[in-house]
Motif scaffolding. Structure first.
Motif, PDB file in Angstrom:
ATOM      1  N   VAL A 194       6.571 -44.544 -32.283  1.00  0.00           N
ATOM      2  CA  VAL A 194       6.502 -43.837 -33.561  1.00  0.00           C
ATOM      3  C   VAL A 194       5.574 -44.624 -34.464  1.00  0.00           C
ATOM      4  O   VAL A 194       5.874 -45.777 -34.811  1.00  0.00           O
ATOM      5  N   GLY A 195       4.454 -44.036 -34.836  1.00  0.00           N
ATOM      6  CA  GLY A 195       3.484 -44.764 -35.638  1.00  0.00           C
ATOM      7  C   GLY A 195       2.875 -45.905 -34.843  1.00  0.00           C
ATOM      8  O   GLY A 195       2.538 -45.770 -33.669  1.00  0.00           O
ATOM      9  N   HIS A 196       2.782 -47.071 -35.501  1.00  0.00           N
ATOM     10  CA  HIS A 196       2.144 -48.226 -34.866  1.00  0.00           C
ATOM     11  C   HIS A 196       3.149 -49.278 -34.411  1.00  0.00           C
ATOM     12  O   HIS A 196       2.772 -50.397 -34.061  1.00  0.00           O
ATOM     13  N   GLY A 197       4.433 -48.951 -34.405  1.00  0.00           N
ATOM     14  CA  GLY A 197       5.447 -49.934 -34.044  1.00  0.00           C
ATOM     15  C   GLY A 197       5.630 -50.070 -32.546  1.00  0.00           C
ATOM     16  O   GLY A 197       5.016 -49.358 -31.736  1.00  0.00           O
ATOM     17  N   LEU A 198       6.497 -51.019 -32.169  1.00  0.00           N
ATOM     18  CA  LEU A 198       6.829 -51.190 -30.764  1.00  0.00           C
ATOM     19  C   LEU A 198       7.601 -49.971 -30.257  1.00  0.00           C
ATOM     20  O   LEU A 198       8.363 -49.350 -31.013  1.00  0.00           O
ATOM     21  N   PRO A 199       7.426 -49.608 -28.986  1.00  0.00           N
ATOM     22  CA  PRO A 199       8.125 -48.429 -28.457  1.00  0.00           C
ATOM     23  C   PRO A 199       9.600 -48.699 -28.196  1.00  0.00           C
ATOM     24  O   PRO A 199      10.019 -49.844 -28.024  1.00  0.00           O
ATOM     25  N   VAL A 200      10.386 -47.620 -28.181  1.00  0.00           N
ATOM     26  CA  VAL A 200      11.775 -47.666 -27.758  1.00  0.00           C
ATOM     27  C   VAL A 200      11.889 -46.870 -26.457  1.00  0.00           C
ATOM     28  O   VAL A 200      10.974 -46.154 -26.071  1.00  0.00           O
ATOM     29  N   THR A 201      13.030 -46.994 -25.783  1.00  0.00           N
ATOM     30  CA  THR A 201      13.206 -46.399 -24.463  1.00  0.00           C
ATOM     31  C   THR A 201      14.333 -45.377 -24.483  1.00  0.00           C
ATOM     32  O   THR A 201      15.357 -45.595 -25.138  1.00  0.00           O
ATOM     33  N   PHE A 241      17.782 -39.545 -24.341  1.00  0.00           N
ATOM     34  CA  PHE A 241      17.879 -39.639 -25.802  1.00  0.00           C
ATOM     35  C   PHE A 241      17.221 -40.921 -26.297  1.00  0.00           C
ATOM     36  O   PHE A 241      17.300 -41.970 -25.662  1.00  0.00           O
ATOM     37  N   PHE A 242      16.585 -40.829 -27.467  1.00  0.00           N
ATOM     38  CA  PHE A 242      16.022 -42.013 -28.123  1.00  0.00           C
ATOM     39  C   PHE A 242      16.285 -41.908 -29.618  1.00  0.00           C
ATOM     40  O   PHE A 242      16.456 -40.815 -30.179  1.00  0.00           O
ATOM     41  N   ALA A 243      16.340 -43.058 -30.280  1.00  0.00           N
ATOM     42  CA  ALA A 243      16.466 -43.119 -31.735  1.00  0.00           C
ATOM     43  C   ALA A 243      15.719 -44.357 -32.205  1.00  0.00           C
ATOM     44  O   ALA A 243      16.015 -45.467 -31.765  1.00  0.00           O
ATOM     45  N   LYS A 244      14.753 -44.157 -33.081  1.00  0.00           N
ATOM     46  CA  LYS A 244      13.949 -45.260 -33.589  1.00  0.00           C
ATOM     47  C   LYS A 244      14.064 -45.298 -35.110  1.00  0.00           C
ATOM     48  O   LYS A 244      13.567 -44.397 -35.797  1.00  0.00           O
ATOM     49  N   VAL A 276       3.197 -38.527 -39.106  1.00  0.00           N
ATOM     50  CA  VAL A 276       3.401 -39.691 -38.253  1.00  0.00           C
ATOM     51  C   VAL A 276       3.309 -39.235 -36.798  1.00  0.00           C
ATOM     52  O   VAL A 276       3.935 -38.247 -36.409  1.00  0.00           O
ATOM     53  N   ARG A 277       2.539 -39.941 -36.004  1.00  0.00           N
ATOM     54  CA  ARG A 277       2.340 -39.557 -34.614  1.00  0.00           C
ATOM     55  C   ARG A 277       3.433 -40.150 -33.736  1.00  0.00           C
ATOM     56  O   ARG A 277       3.773 -41.329 -33.860  1.00  0.00           O
ATOM     57  N   VAL A 278       3.974 -39.329 -32.865  1.00  0.00           N
ATOM     58  CA  VAL A 278       4.988 -39.740 -31.903  1.00  0.00           C
ATOM     59  C   VAL A 278       4.398 -39.546 -30.507  1.00  0.00           C
ATOM     60  O   VAL A 278       4.004 -38.425 -30.144  1.00  0.00           O
ATOM     61  N   VAL A 279       4.330 -40.638 -29.731  1.00  0.00           N
ATOM     62  CA  VAL A 279       3.755 -40.600 -28.390  1.00  0.00           C
ATOM     63  C   VAL A 279       4.840 -40.912 -27.377  1.00  0.00           C
ATOM     64  O   VAL A 279       5.519 -41.937 -27.487  1.00  0.00           O
TER      65      VAL A 279
END
Length: 622
Positions: free
Chosen positions: A507-514, A520-523, A532-535
């Motif tokens: 999410v954005g320029h932060g570290l990724p979550v798994t 399911f994910f929650a950041k 905000v870009r979500v990849v």
């Protein structure tokens, strides 16, 4: 400037103001007497005072003394007396006070007077603040047996960030033996009682492992599925829920976190079961508690270091600081830092190992780690590359600052700190350390871990404990609510609707979550009114699937943003499948056509068989 070992002298003056409360006993030895024998009285009669009231003194204040200064004495001086402390008001008559010269490095490494208690360090074991000129004096009154301490030291300041909280008061802490903190056994009993009482049906207690001395390290899991799933962390029914961790007592001599963690568990279960009526604030509290139970799982770990608590030491039973014992994350400890700090992570202690193993299993979304020795919310990075005391910005710095500021603003005192601007601080900006749990959580499990220093004093007195706990429970709930439900969250699935575990979400320029087992994910994220870009990148075993990019228009501070993603196989793979299928189909059609041609030829030959035989017979007759 290091300690010289010489004594310095401090000149103070008597107050000119009119007393706001009547005098009582002139020999009162309580903190607020004008003849105060504790802390800062100019007529200090502790140990070296010329007015020492020894047991053989004619002014002996034993229980049978005619000068008894019991609480019922009509001459008692109240706490509102202007003579409360000679350092609280201007003075006009000079009085000499002998003090100990202290090191500029403050409380951790200064030489202590012969009768002093062990020096206090900050909760993270930081290079502590500069002490005031009288910070090292510690006497014990021969009248009351209580320790007499001067005002708490002020912190060292930098030009860019003024420090030294003038609002700090000198506190005379009682003996640790008298503190009402629950023992390890009592904490375990309360956890069991909660699972049978207020938290029944929505909680369970599990043993994460054992300490060096064999004491169990327990976690209380609270959530709607906690009592039905069982102990399999990979069970899909655990998935799809925001996971919150609350840790206390990582340092054995910092026990307030135990009380805060258990109070937070009690609050959540009790509020969720209350009736739905009441004032607006009460209804909101119940709604929050119910939502936490339904949509989140809270893991309460009151003590990581039960051996240290029993010994009343910072370190574990092997003398290792657990908050220096995690693998380096983000930065390796530079060689220059060996002169200013020590990292104990050459070999990981059993307590460290069990926390890492447990954290990798559950992959918490947000966590709070309670410490003592200051009043501030601290966020990553704790370390840096060069060992300097300077701001070290993490990739998710904006989110960390946002969560820390939420905590500080929800606390009645923290946000007004003069020592820390806004009541928050970057770890390396305070002072750098390596091998801490905070940075390790962030890098290895995608956990947004905030270290909260809950009070300037370690092991504060019992009369302050309830207020400290209540203030931090309220602040913790505020931060947990925004971190959990103001997050960017959702599911990653395939075209059949199956959750894809192990997908990486940035999410954005932060570290990724798994993503978890259900996809399911929650950041946790700071609010944003900008796109905000979500990849989403598929896991390594999904090699034929494409990454997916989505754009979130708004991240609401209370509702966050929900992003559900379906990832599909790559175009070239699909094209290849279609192409190969087309070739196979063409070959099959060609084969079928040729076969039909052969069958037609045979039929024609059979129908013309009589003519053929006649032609053959005619040729033979010729």
């Amino acid at each position: 400037m290091r300690s010289t070992g010489h004594e310095s002298r401090l000149v103070v003056r008597r107050p000119q103001t009119t007393p706001r409360a009547p005098f009582r006993s002139p020999f009162d030895v309580c903190q607020t007497s004008p003849f105060d024998v504790c802390q800062t009285s100019p007529f200090d009669v502790c140990q070296t005072s010329p007015f020492d009231v020894s047991p053989t003194s004619p002014f002996d204040v034993s229980p049978t003394s005619p000068f008894d200064v019991s609480h019922t004495s009509p001459f008692d001086v109240s706490h509102t007396s202007p003579f409360e402390s000679p350092f609280d008001a201007p003075f006009d008559a000079p009085v000499d006070v002998h003090v100990w010269a202290n090191s500029v490095h403050g409380r951790d490494d200064r030489p202590s007077p012969p009768t002093s208690r062990p020096t206090r360090s900050t909760g993270r074991g930081r290079r502590p603040p500069v002490a005031s000129p009288v910070a090292g004096v510690v006497h014990r009154s021969r009248i009351t047996g209580r320790e007499c301490r001067p005002p708490v030291a002020h912190h060292r300041s930098r030009p860019s960030r003024p420090r030294g909280d003038g609002r700090r008061r000198a506190r005379a802490s009682r003996s640790r033996a008298a503190m009402p903190y629950a023992s390890n056994a009592a904490v375990a009993d309360e956890m069991a009682a909660l699972t049978r009482g207020p938290c029944a049906g929505v909680s369970r207690t599990v043993v994460m492992g054992s300490s060096v001395d064999g004491r169990p390290v327990r976690a209380l899991e609270i959530g709607a599925t906690s009592s039905t799933v069982g102990e399999d962390a990979n069970d899909a029914r655990w998935s799809g829920r925001v996971r919150v961790g609350v840790f206390g007592n990582m340092h054995g001599d910092e026990p307030v976190g135990r009380e805060i963690a258990m109070a937070l568990a009690r609050w959540t279960c009790a509020r969720a079961r209350e009736a739905a009526d009441g004032e607006a604030d009460e209804r909101r509290d119940r709604a929050l508690a119910a939502r936490l139970l339904e949509e989140a799982t809270i893991f309460v770990v009151p003590t990581i270091n039960p051996d240290g608590f029993e010994r009343k030491t910072r370190e574990n039973a092997r003398g290792v600081d657990l908050n220096r014992n995690f693998p380096y994350a983000g930065f390796d400890m530079p060689a220059s830092a060996s002169r200013t700090g020590k990292s104990d992570n050459a070999a990981h202690e059993v307590e460290t190992e069990l926390v890492m193993r447990w954290s990798k299993t559950w992959r918490l979304n947000v966590a709070i780690n309670y410490h003592e020795g200051a009043l501030v919310a601290n966020y990553p990075w704790d370390g840096n590359a060069d060992g300097r005391t300077a701001y070290s910005s993490a990739p998710d710095d904006e989110t960390f600052r946002y969560l820390s500021q939420l905590y500080a603003d929800a606390h009645p005192k923290m946000h007004d700190s003069v020592e820390f601007r806004g009541g928050i601080t970057n770890g390396a900006g305070w002072y750098p350390l390596w091998g801490g749990m905070q940075d390790w959580h962030y890098v290895n499990t995608g956990t947004y871990d905030i270290t909260v220093e809950v009070d300037d004093d370690k092991w504060p007195s019992e009369d302050r404990l309830d207020d400290i706990v209540a203030e931090h429970v309220a602040a913790s709930l505020k931060m947990i609510e925004r971190a959990a439900f103001g997050s960017v969250r959702g599911y990653v699935r395939d075209r059949e609707g199956n959750g894809i575990p192990g997908a990486s979400v940035s999410v954005g320029h932060g570290l990724p979550v798994t993503t978890d087992r259900a996809g399911f994910f929650a950041k946790p994220s700071a609010p944003s009114n900008q796109p905000v870009r979500v990849v989403v990148n598929p896991p390594a075993n999904f090699k034929r699937f494409l990454a997916v990019t989505r754009t979130v228009d708004v991240i609401d501070p209370e509702r966050g943003a929900v992003v559900d993603v379906v990832i599909e196989k790559t175009f070239w793979f699909s094209f290849g499948v279609v192409f190969v299928g087309a070739i196979v189909a063409l070959f099959a059609i060609r084969r079928t056509v040729r076969r039909h041609r052969r069958v037609g030829t045979n039929d024609e030959s059979l129908s013309n068989g009589v003519d053929v035989e006649r032609a053959i017979a005619h040729r033979r007759s010729d």
